[in-house]
Design a protein around this motif. Structure first.
Motif, PDB file in Angstrom:
ATOM      1  N   TYR A   1      -7.471   2.323   5.962  1.00  0.00           N
ATOM      2  CA  TYR A   1      -6.156   2.627   5.046  1.00  0.00           C
ATOM      3  C   TYR A   1      -5.590   3.641   5.162  1.00  0.00           C
ATOM      4  O   TYR A   1      -5.572   4.502   4.451  1.00  0.00           O
ATOM      5  CB  TYR A   1      -6.755   2.319   3.508  1.00  0.00           C
ATOM      6  CG  TYR A   1      -7.529   1.162   3.315  1.00  0.00           C
ATOM      7  CD1 TYR A   1      -6.537  -0.097   2.906  1.00  0.00           C
ATOM      8  CD2 TYR A   1      -9.016   0.739   2.862  1.00  0.00           C
ATOM      9  CE1 TYR A   1      -7.093  -1.196   2.463  1.00  0.00           C
ATOM     10  CE2 TYR A   1      -9.365  -0.377   2.651  1.00  0.00           C
ATOM     11  CZ  TYR A   1      -8.696  -1.435   2.479  1.00  0.00           C
ATOM     12  OH  TYR A   1      -9.194  -2.694   2.253  1.00  0.00           O
TER      13      TYR A   1
ATOM     14  N   THR B   1      -9.367  -6.748   6.946  1.00  0.00           N
ATOM     15  CA  THR B   1      -9.619  -5.499   6.252  1.00  0.00           C
ATOM     16  C   THR B   1     -10.916  -5.418   5.034  1.00  0.00           C
ATOM     17  O   THR B   1     -11.533  -6.570   5.030  1.00  0.00           O
ATOM     18  CB  THR B   1      -8.457  -5.404   4.885  1.00  0.00           C
ATOM     19  OG1 THR B   1      -8.356  -6.617   4.026  1.00  0.00           O
ATOM     20  CG2 THR B   1      -7.058  -5.371   5.648  1.00  0.00           C
TER      21      THR B   1
ATOM     22  N   SER C   1      -3.003   5.136   2.637  1.00  0.00           N
ATOM     23  CA  SER C   1      -3.544   5.877   1.394  1.00  0.00           C
ATOM     24  C   SER C   1      -4.195   7.078   1.869  1.00  0.00           C
ATOM     25  O   SER C   1      -3.985   8.032   1.024  1.00  0.00           O
ATOM     26  CB  SER C   1      -4.609   4.889   0.937  1.00  0.00           C
ATOM     27  OG  SER C   1      -4.084   3.653   0.265  1.00  0.00           O
TER      28      SER C   1
ATOM     29  N   GLU D   1       0.687  -0.964  -0.042  1.00  0.00           N
ATOM     30  CA  GLU D   1       0.027  -0.206  -0.005  1.00  0.00           C
ATOM     31  C   GLU D   1       0.802   1.248   0.039  1.00  0.00           C
ATOM     32  O   GLU D   1       0.562   2.084  -0.653  1.00  0.00           O
ATOM     33  CB  GLU D   1      -0.954   0.031   1.161  1.00  0.00           C
ATOM     34  CG  GLU D   1      -1.812   1.164   1.227  1.00  0.00           C
ATOM     35  CD  GLU D   1      -2.767   1.132   2.417  1.00  0.00           C
ATOM     36  OE1 GLU D   1      -3.541   2.175   2.609  1.00  0.00           O
ATOM     37  OE2 GLU D   1      -2.692   0.326   3.201  1.00  0.00           O
TER      38      GLU D   1
END
Length: 229
Positions: free
Chosen positions: A185, A69, A188, A23
């Motif tokens: 997340y 997730t 991100s 990520e």
């Protein structure tokens, strides 16, 4: 195979939690693509595609062994969309560089195009929200749909050389950052904040370049007139 397995499983410890390495790497490639786009470099497109492939595996967490997730189908789908539109943009900029020596010359979108962009953002979000909800995307689903549609329009606008595409990214980030934080997340989400700063800078850079292009055009038109006089 061992390297690939390591890439999929590697995590970076952050306090009591951790971040997926892919990520982080995917977002770094995305940031490099933004920087390349700001400077109107053709390599921005293939670099962005690498990041898109990595992030696709992140947002489809359950499909790639990401226990605990959530799936953000809009975020995952937009990575596929990015790849498709990036191939188009890559070809457009490559052709522009070969024909005119510059990958793209920033220009303002027409009034009709601007109306189309705004209508596309709204109608696209309304249309995709129930679809993403039915597929099981994370709530609020409308935010996931908004980031997907906005990303599509912004990438297309970049390929066309429209200065306004930077403003679409701002609209995407405003919604996308809270969504990514709430979904867990974090890498991100933080990168989206950084993107937000660069989109504002990018808008200023492209606006300045557009004004320079207009000034060069005026000078080119005035030069023959002055010679005659």
């Amino acid at each position: 195979m061992d390297l690939l397995q390591w890439l999929f499983e590697a995590r970076i410890p952050v306090g009591s939690s951790s971040l997926l390495l892919r990520e982080v790497i995917g977002n770094v490639f995305g940031l490099l693509s933004v920087l390349g786009g700001m400077r109107r470099r053709v390599w921005a497109w293939p670099v962005g595609i690498v990041g898109n492939v990595l992030l696709l595996t992140v947002f489809l967490g359950s499909a790639f062994g990401g226990a605990g997730t959530v799936d953000l189908l809009g975020q995952a789908g937009r990575q596929v969309m990015f790849i498709v539109v990036s191939v188009y943009g890559w070809r457009q900029w490559q052709a522009g560089r070969q024909a005119a020596g510059s990958a793209v010359t920033p220009r303002w979108a027409s009034g009709r195009a601007r109306i189309g962009l705004v209508a596309g953002m709204i109608l696209g979000t309304v249309a995709l929200t129930p679809l993403f909800r039915a597929l099981g995307s994370y709530e609020p689903v409308w935010a996931d749909a908004w980031t997907f549609v906005g990303s599509l329009l912004a990438t297309f606008g970049m390929a066309k050389g429209w200065v306004e595409f930077w403003l679409i990214w701002v609209a995407v980030d405003i919604v996308g950052v809270p969504l990514l934080f709430s979904a867990g997340y974090y890498a991100s989400a933080v990168m989206y904040l950084i993107y937000g700063a660069f989109t504002i800078i990018g808008f200023a850079v492209w606006t300045r370049e557009r004004r320079r292009a207009e000034a060069r055009l005026v000078s080119a038109v005035d030069a023959p007139v002055k010679q005659i006089q």
